[in-house]
Design an enzyme around this catalytic site. Structure first.
Site, mmCIF file in Angstrom:
data_model
loop_
_atom_site.group_PDB
_atom_site.id
_atom_site.type_symbol
_atom_site.label_atom_id
_atom_site.label_comp_id
_atom_site.label_asym_id
_atom_site.label_seq_id
_atom_site.Cartn_x
_atom_site.Cartn_y
_atom_site.Cartn_z
ATOM 1 C CE LYS A 26 59.650 -16.277 66.604
ATOM 2 N NZ LYS A 26 59.564 -15.262 67.667
ATOM 3 N NE ARG A 81 65.068 -10.314 71.358
ATOM 4 C CZ ARG A 81 64.943 -11.254 72.290
ATOM 5 N NH1 ARG A 81 65.341 -11.030 73.531
ATOM 6 N NH2 ARG A 81 64.434 -12.410 71.982
#
Ligand code: AMP
Length: 214
Positions: free
Chosen positions: A13, A172
């Protein structure tokens, strides 16, 4: 243009946001970067966020929502922005909808970057960055041309994120699958979701994104 890049940690990203920023002249808003800056600066917000970040868990919605609400009001965001790492929960997505509605603005695209989980762990645990220009490198996939030297800035002490350890990366990913993945049907229902193959080389992912934005 208002754009969200959605995908698990390590999907690329940040890398793609930087490319879009250069091409489209939009601002990149990374809540992860903003939180890391707050932790480094030792602000109250940073102190509140640190424990969750170290454990690979999400920081509370209130904190990140207020950071974004304040940030998107600023002058440089008026032309548009790329959200990288926000929203990460349905509550954050709903808060964003309210903020945009209040400002008379609308979300243009949500781009999901789809990747393979095992590949992600390999990608994340090998990555390091130039502290001066932010250029990203990787032990296996993208070494600097000269060891110990950034391709843009020359000799530097590269930095690694403290939450890029395998154990934290697994936490995560768990947070992504449990709390963030529900945003996919949320945005699909709104008709703004598009998916690109995040496993392709960086420039090919960039081309797929370009096609979505065109
Ligand atoms: P990132 O750089 O996007 O991978 O974010 C690093 C860490 O910051 C995450 O593991 C979370 O602890 C925290 N974080 C960043 N963005 C958010 C968000 N939108 N909501 C909650 N926590 C966040």
């Amino acid at each position: 243009m208002i754009l969200i890049l959605l995908g698990p940690p390590g999907a690329g990203k940040g890398t793609q946001a930087r490319l879009i920023m250069e091409r489209e002249g939009l601002v990149q808003l990374s809540t992860g970067d903003m939180l890391r800056e707050a932790v480094q600066a030792g602000t109250e917000l940073g102190r509140k966020a640190k424990a969750a970040m170290d454990a690979g868990q999400l920081v509370s919605d209130d904190i990140v929502i207020s950071i974004i609400a304040e940030r998107i009001r600023q002058e440089d965001c008026q032309k548009g922005f790329i959200l990288d790492g926000f929203p990460r929960t349905v509550a954050q997505a709903e808060a964003l909808d309210r903020m945009l509605e209040k400002a008379g603005r609308k979300l243009d695209h949500v781009i999901e970057m789809r990747v393979d989980e095992e590949e992600l762990v390999k990608r994340i645990t090998g990555r390091f960055t130039c502290p001066k220009c932010g250029e990203g490198y990787h032990d296996e996939f993208k070494l600097p041309k000269v060891p110990g030297s950034c391709d843009n800035c020359g000799p530097v002490e590269f930095v690694r994120r403290s939450d890029d350890k395998e154990e934290t990366v697994r936490a995560r990913l768990k947070a992504y699958n449990g709390q963030t993945a529900p945003l996919l049907p949320y945005y699909k229902d709104k008709g703004v979701l598009r998916t690109v193959d995040g496993m392709l080389p960086i420039n090919e992912v960039a081309k797929e994104i370009e096609a979505v934005l065109a």
